[in-house]
Design an enzyme around this catalytic site. Structure first.
Site, PDB file in Angstrom:
ATOM      1  CG  ASP A 104      19.887  60.372  71.323  1.00 24.80           C
ATOM      2  OD1 ASP A 104      20.136  61.327  72.091  1.00 24.80           O
ATOM      3  OD2 ASP A 104      20.640  59.381  71.212  1.00 24.80           O
ATOM      4  CE  LYS A 108      17.353  67.143  59.644  1.00 28.92           C
ATOM      5  NZ  LYS A 108      18.762  67.078  59.325  1.00 28.92           N
ATOM      6  CG  ASP A 140      12.806  68.583  73.504  1.00 25.34           C
ATOM      7  OD1 ASP A 140      13.074  67.417  73.134  1.00 25.34           O
ATOM      8  OD2 ASP A 140      13.274  69.596  72.951  1.00 25.34           O
TER       9      ASP A 140
HETATM   10  C1  LIG Z   1      19.664  62.844  75.042  1.00 22.77           C
HETATM   11  S1  LIG Z   1      20.590  61.843  76.148  1.00 22.77           S
HETATM   12  C2  LIG Z   1      19.563  61.811  77.613  1.00 22.77           C
HETATM   13  C3  LIG Z   1      20.333  61.394  78.826  1.00 22.77           C
HETATM   14  C4  LIG Z   1      19.527  61.414  80.138  1.00 22.77           C
HETATM   15  N1  LIG Z   1      18.420  60.472  80.108  1.00 22.77           N
HETATM   16  C5  LIG Z   1      19.022  62.807  80.422  1.00 22.77           C
HETATM   17  O1  LIG Z   1      17.824  63.053  80.228  1.00 22.77           O
HETATM   18  O2  LIG Z   1      19.833  63.651  80.840  1.00 22.77           O
HETATM   19  C6  LIG Z   1      20.316  60.227  75.485  1.00 22.77           C
HETATM   20  C7  LIG Z   1      21.233  59.167  76.103  1.00 22.77           C
HETATM   21  O3  LIG Z   1      20.853  57.910  75.588  1.00 22.77           O
HETATM   22  C8  LIG Z   1      22.022  57.176  75.244  1.00 22.77           C
HETATM   23  N2  LIG Z   1      21.627  56.268  74.151  1.00 22.77           N
HETATM   24  C9  LIG Z   1      21.209  56.599  72.915  1.00 22.77           C
HETATM   25  N3  LIG Z   1      20.881  55.494  72.235  1.00 22.77           N
HETATM   26  C10 LIG Z   1      21.110  54.446  73.065  1.00 22.77           C
HETATM   27  C11 LIG Z   1      20.956  53.039  72.937  1.00 22.77           C
HETATM   28  N4  LIG Z   1      20.504  52.507  71.806  1.00 22.77           N
HETATM   29  N5  LIG Z   1      21.273  52.277  73.993  1.00 22.77           N
HETATM   30  C12 LIG Z   1      21.732  52.811  75.160  1.00 22.77           C
HETATM   31  N6  LIG Z   1      21.900  54.135  75.335  1.00 22.77           N
HETATM   32  C13 LIG Z   1      21.588  54.936  74.301  1.00 22.77           C
HETATM   33  C14 LIG Z   1      23.036  58.209  74.818  1.00 22.77           C
HETATM   34  O4  LIG Z   1      24.351  57.735  74.966  1.00 22.77           O
HETATM   35  C15 LIG Z   1      22.714  59.358  75.775  1.00 22.77           C
HETATM   36  O5  LIG Z   1      23.463  59.287  76.966  1.00 22.77           O
END
Ligand SMILES: C[S@@+](CC[C@H](N)C(=O)[O-])C[C@H]1O[C@@H](n2cnc3c(N)ncnc32)[C@H](O)[C@@H]1O
Length: 194
Positions: A104, A108, A140
């Site tokens: 993620d 911002k 990205d």
């Molecule tokens: C934008 S998605 C990307 C998923 C995958 N790596 C991809 O590129 O298709 C981010 C993933 O990170 C997980 N995530 C976000 N913060 C996290 C955290 N603190 N600990 C574990 N997972 C987390 C979310 O649940 C989500 O599945």
């Protein structure tokens, strides 16, 4: 062919050191989402343990179904928060390669502190990586990319070496595929632990 049952391991305490093999290679896909990348990695390197972790149980259930369908016996699915997993749960020097792909971005300014990769987290990555191990990152978001490159350099714990991810140059994650379809550029970089 017998279908292998793959459990989702809900990690709440230190991952037993015996569960991470001391011989052979182990890779960790942190924030794996639905795990298309983890499955491709498990297929490419059947001799390695591939650990796929995420907090979202729904995404991990999808990964479990996919991995069982393909009989990916070398895939371990972990439900765990990434800071907790890298900072506390995993043993020192236990992982050969860590992937954090399309995390993620929190673009911002006011949300910058929510980004996963910061100087403290880089210290955790270094702790769980073996010497010579690899950290692989993609995003990205060019500001996030530049900030991670800067923090990695500043840490003095790693050297940049994109040849460490040549074997997986063709594998795209689910988010990477979506973002590229929208015309966005996803940058990758890799560093070796000194
Ligand atoms: C934008 S998605 C990307 C998923 C995958 N790596 C991809 O590129 O298709 C981010 C993933 O990170 C997980 N995530 C976000 N913060 C996290 C955290 N603190 N600990 C574990 N997972 C987390 C979310 O649940 C989500 O599945």
């Amino acid at each position: 062919m017998n279908r292998k049952n793959i459990d989702i391991i809900i990690l709440t305490q230190a991952y037993s050191a015996e569960s991470v093999p001391t011989s052979g290679k182990t890779e960790l896909d942190l924030g794996c989402g639905k795990g298309t990348f983890s499955c491709a990695l498990a297929r490419l390197h059947p001799d390695r343990l591939i650990m796929a972790s995420d907090v979202m149980i729904g995404r991990l259930r999808k990964l479990k179904k996919k991995a069982e369908r393909e009989n990916l016996a070398n895939l371990a699915i972990l439900r765990s928060e990434s800071r907790f997993l890298a900072g506390i749960l995993l043993p020192d020097s236990s992982i050969d390669r860590i992937h954090i792909l399309c995390p993620d971005p929190w673009p911002k300014d006011k949300h910058e502190s929510k980004r996963l990769i910061c100087s403290e987290f880089i210290g955790s990555l270094s702790r769980i990586l073996k010497t010579g191990g690899t950290f692989h990152f993609s995003t990205d978001d060019s500001r996030y990319f530049n900030s991670v490159c800067g923090e990695m350099e500043k840490s003095g714990l790693f050297h940049k070496d994109n040849s460490l991810i040549e074997d997986i140059a063709e594998i795209e994650t689910d988010f990477e595929k979506n973002w590229k379809r929208e015309g966005r550029i996803v940058q990758h970089s890799a560093w070796g632990k000194l």
